[in-house]
Write a protein that holds these residues in place. Sequence first.
Motif, PDB file in Angstrom:
ATOM      1  N   GLY A 143       9.436   4.176  13.730  1.00 53.62           N
ATOM      2  CA  GLY A 143       9.142   4.889  14.975  1.00 53.62           C
ATOM      3  C   GLY A 143       9.334   4.034  16.220  1.00 53.62           C
ATOM      4  N   LEU A 144       9.177   2.718  16.052  1.00 50.59           N
ATOM      5  CA  LEU A 144       9.373   1.809  17.185  1.00 50.59           C
ATOM      6  C   LEU A 144      10.843   1.455  17.390  1.00 50.59           C
ATOM      7  N   GLY A 145      11.726   2.019  16.556  1.00 49.50           N
ATOM      8  CA  GLY A 145      13.165   1.830  16.768  1.00 49.50           C
ATOM      9  C   GLY A 145      13.848   0.905  15.782  1.00 49.50           C
ATOM     10  N   PHE A 146      13.110   0.368  14.803  1.00 47.34           N
ATOM     11  CA  PHE A 146      13.740  -0.500  13.811  1.00 47.34           C
ATOM     12  C   PHE A 146      14.457   0.352  12.762  1.00 47.34           C
ATOM     13  N   LYS A 147      15.531  -0.199  12.159  1.00 50.58           N
ATOM     14  CA  LYS A 147      16.340   0.564  11.202  1.00 50.58           C
ATOM     15  C   LYS A 147      15.589   0.740   9.868  1.00 50.58           C
ATOM     16  N   PRO A 148      15.625   1.957   9.297  1.00 47.80           N
ATOM     17  CA  PRO A 148      14.843   2.254   8.088  1.00 47.80           C
ATOM     18  C   PRO A 148      15.086   1.301   6.916  1.00 47.80           C
ATOM     19  N   LEU A 149      16.360   1.003   6.596  1.00 47.56           N
ATOM     20  CA  LEU A 149      16.640   0.145   5.440  1.00 47.56           C
ATOM     21  C   LEU A 149      16.085  -1.262   5.653  1.00 47.56           C
ATOM     22  N   GLN A 150      16.249  -1.798   6.857  1.00 49.20           N
ATOM     23  CA  GLN A 150      15.721  -3.131   7.165  1.00 49.20           C
ATOM     24  C   GLN A 150      14.193  -3.135   7.104  1.00 49.20           C
ATOM     25  N   VAL A 151      13.585  -2.069   7.598  1.00 52.90           N
ATOM     26  CA  VAL A 151      12.120  -1.952   7.565  1.00 52.90           C
ATOM     27  C   VAL A 151      11.627  -1.905   6.113  1.00 52.90           C
ATOM     28  N   ALA A 152      12.339  -1.162   5.265  1.00 54.14           N
ATOM     29  CA  ALA A 152      11.954  -1.062   3.846  1.00 54.14           C
ATOM     30  C   ALA A 152      11.949  -2.446   3.200  1.00 54.14           C
ATOM     31  N   ILE A 153      12.993  -3.232   3.474  1.00 56.42           N
ATOM     32  CA  ILE A 153      13.100  -4.580   2.890  1.00 56.42           C
ATOM     33  C   ILE A 153      11.994  -5.483   3.430  1.00 56.42           C
ATOM     34  N   LEU A 154      11.784  -5.446   4.753  1.00 61.49           N
ATOM     35  CA  LEU A 154      10.723  -6.260   5.366  1.00 61.49           C
ATOM     36  C   LEU A 154       9.355  -5.906   4.783  1.00 61.49           C
ATOM     37  N   ALA A 155       9.087  -4.606   4.662  1.00 59.92           N
ATOM     38  CA  ALA A 155       7.779  -4.158   4.153  1.00 59.92           C
ATOM     39  C   ALA A 155       7.540  -4.652   2.728  1.00 59.92           C
ATOM     40  N   LEU A 156       8.580  -4.631   1.895  1.00 63.80           N
ATOM     41  CA  LEU A 156       8.456  -5.078   0.506  1.00 63.80           C
ATOM     42  C   LEU A 156       8.216  -6.590   0.427  1.00 63.80           C
ATOM     43  N   ILE A 157       8.928  -7.359   1.260  1.00 67.87           N
ATOM     44  CA  ILE A 157       8.764  -8.824   1.228  1.00 67.87           C
ATOM     45  C   ILE A 157       7.393  -9.211   1.774  1.00 67.87           C
ATOM     46  N   MET A 158       6.995  -8.598   2.892  1.00 68.98           N
ATOM     47  CA  MET A 158       5.699  -8.909   3.513  1.00 68.98           C
ATOM     48  C   MET A 158       4.533  -8.567   2.579  1.00 68.98           C
ATOM     49  N   ASN A 159       4.688  -7.462   1.834  1.00 68.68           N
ATOM     50  CA  ASN A 159       3.574  -7.005   0.995  1.00 68.68           C
ATOM     51  C   ASN A 159       3.582  -7.722  -0.361  1.00 68.68           C
ATOM     52  N   SER A 160       3.375  -9.028  -0.298  1.00 67.91           N
ATOM     53  CA  SER A 160       3.319  -9.851  -1.507  1.00 67.91           C
ATOM     54  C   SER A 160       2.085 -10.749  -1.479  1.00 67.91           C
ATOM     55  N   VAL A 161       1.894 -11.456  -0.382  1.00 71.59           N
ATOM     56  CA  VAL A 161       0.766 -12.404  -0.263  1.00 71.59           C
ATOM     57  C   VAL A 161      -0.590 -11.746  -0.534  1.00 71.59           C
ATOM     58  N   PRO A 162      -0.871 -10.547   0.022  1.00 73.43           N
ATOM     59  CA  PRO A 162      -2.218  -9.981  -0.193  1.00 73.43           C
ATOM     60  C   PRO A 162      -2.427  -9.283  -1.526  1.00 73.43           C
ATOM     61  N   VAL A 163      -1.358  -9.116  -2.323  1.00 72.71           N
ATOM     62  CA  VAL A 163      -1.404  -8.191  -3.463  1.00 72.71           C
ATOM     63  C   VAL A 163      -2.351  -8.625  -4.585  1.00 72.71           C
ATOM     64  N   SER A 164      -2.484  -9.920  -4.835  1.00 72.85           N
ATOM     65  CA  SER A 164      -3.364 -10.371  -5.921  1.00 72.85           C
ATOM     66  C   SER A 164      -4.823  -9.970  -5.696  1.00 72.85           C
ATOM     67  N   PHE A 165      -5.173  -9.727  -4.428  1.00 68.75           N
ATOM     68  CA  PHE A 165      -6.529  -9.272  -4.097  1.00 68.75           C
ATOM     69  C   PHE A 165      -6.478  -7.873  -3.470  1.00 68.75           C
ATOM     70  N   GLY A 166      -5.402  -7.143  -3.760  1.00 76.54           N
ATOM     71  CA  GLY A 166      -5.250  -5.788  -3.246  1.00 76.54           C
ATOM     72  C   GLY A 166      -6.213  -4.831  -3.922  1.00 76.54           C
ATOM     73  N   ALA A 167      -6.378  -3.652  -3.314  1.00 75.36           N
ATOM     74  CA  ALA A 167      -7.284  -2.625  -3.871  1.00 75.36           C
ATOM     75  C   ALA A 167      -8.631  -3.241  -4.248  1.00 75.36           C
ATOM     76  N   VAL A 168      -9.202  -3.988  -3.299  1.00 78.27           N
ATOM     77  CA  VAL A 168     -10.485  -4.673  -3.454  1.00 78.27           C
ATOM     78  C   VAL A 168     -10.502  -5.559  -4.706  1.00 78.27           C
ATOM     79  N   GLY A 169      -9.432  -6.351  -4.867  1.00 80.02           N
ATOM     80  CA  GLY A 169      -9.369  -7.370  -5.914  1.00 80.02           C
ATOM     81  C   GLY A 169      -9.050  -6.879  -7.305  1.00 80.02           C
ATOM     82  N   THR A 170      -8.604  -5.630  -7.449  1.00 78.53           N
ATOM     83  CA  THR A 170      -8.364  -5.047  -8.783  1.00 78.53           C
ATOM     84  C   THR A 170      -7.439  -5.883  -9.668  1.00 78.53           C
ATOM     85  N   PRO A 171      -6.283  -6.398  -9.160  1.00 77.25           N
ATOM     86  CA  PRO A 171      -5.409  -7.190 -10.044  1.00 77.25           C
ATOM     87  C   PRO A 171      -6.107  -8.398 -10.663  1.00 77.25           C
TER      88      PRO A 171
END
Length: 545
Positions: A143-171
């Motif tokens: 919505g801020l004007g970034f290209k969808p495919l690039q945003v998809a890739i960025l979102a996937l790479i960024m969403n790695s560090v917090p995942v081990s404690f995601g969903a209130v530490g479920t993993p």
Amino acid sequence: LKEKLKKINIMDLILSVLPIVLLIYLMVKRNALPSYVALPLIAGLVYIIHLTYFNGSFLELNANFISAIISVMTPITVIFGAVLFNRMMEMTGAMDVLRRWLGNISPNPVAQLMIIGWAFAFMIEGASGFGTPAAIAAPLLVGLGFKPLQVAILALIMNSVPVSFGAVGTPTWFGFGELINKGYINDGQLSEIGQITSVVHLSASLIIPILALRVIVSWQQIRQNLLFIIISILACTLPYVAIAWFNYEFPSLVGGAIGLFISVGVASKGIGLSKVKEESEVHHEKVSTPQLLKALFPTASLIIILAITRIQQLPFKAMLNDSSELFSLHLGYLGNFHLSKGLIFSLTDIFTTTQAASYKMLYVPALIPFIITVLISIPIFSLKWKNTQSLFTASFKQVQKPFLALVGALIMVNVMLMGGENSMVQIIGRGLAGATGEYWTMFASYLGAIGAFFSGSNTVSNLTFGAVQYSVANATGLSVPLILALQSVGGAMGNMVCINNIIAVCSVLGIEKAEGRIIKTTAVPMFIYGVIAALVAYLVIPLLF
């Protein structure tokens, strides 16, 4: 384990690995097959290999097929809820107001990417998991004007560090729960696993978000805004590590909330940010407070509902997961249908086998919070009946192809997990461990990543490979908490290449036939993540533990 490693049959290993290699080839070749074609094809191949070579039970295989169709309800309803929510935000004009407000915090693209793609997604992952961070954050960035495919890739790479404690530490607490139940590890070791995991992620966070930014902005822009980037990264990860020292449920949720607050504050003052050229051209029209509050209501409702339904200390999580039976129904050869007080729909004894599958209607983040939030927002934004109809119809159409892809993925996963210690997945795990021996520390995280690639979940990766990692650590004399922490880190970094997450973010953004291209791009930072994890395991962890 040493005996089992010696007994690995080469043909077993080749036929176990073949479907994955073929799947990747089909999705990354020049005229790549879309995931909704490639995944069902590979599922069929796995079915045939298991039936013919591994002498799989015909009934068990078909029971797995039914189980996969039920299991697919979890990811597909989350995708549907996210698509519905984001379409509602666009239709009501709330997304446009948020765009203008976010643009006014800072017109700098790096600031926008770090605030939404990093800190905001970090917090959402801490509350929910299930792929919701990309589903909520990615459309805001588009919505801020970034290209969808690039945003998809960025979102996937960024969403790695917090995942081990995601969903209130479920993993962490659930993913390694079986090892605790069987007495292999204790609560003290689980706490140490969480601590080591957080230190490895902290180290990786100094590089991985920058690689994600590079997908969209230039190295020059990164250098010019490096101070802000580092502030935003550390604002999330330092509290994250501090909390992980005492608790393995809240590091991502609290770390993300603190990081978001600091990132917005620092960006609004322009600290560490370069000035955007011709700022007047990109400056958005000011948003009034009532406008902003109304536009923020749906997103704020999502976050609040997610948080209160995930925190174990509150009663709602237990209520939504209440498995006390309400009634059951015998469906003949198909199995037994059960409905619990928490509206958990289950099918057990499928085709007279031990196979079972369930769908947690209230706990899976679909009906609550996405659909409920949309239904509450419709009268608040005075959406007409005709628009509401088109909103639901268009959302249903958008999830049809992802449904086929996810059914294929889950059939493939279910069949590859069949056979316990002799399953195709365990054969791959033992093959990797056997090839590396005492040098396993260098490769442990990649086994976790393979688990996430298969299953779409850090939690399932830990459940699947936790026992293998434990066995390898014991057989080779390596530290059990360290190897299990690397498993958890691997499951998180595997989020970048996980088929389920790629399908989900592409579905929400309306991207087609790009899965192979995304995997080719995200595989590089995932590999780098594993190198960082190994270096930290050898050089840093021995100094701290």
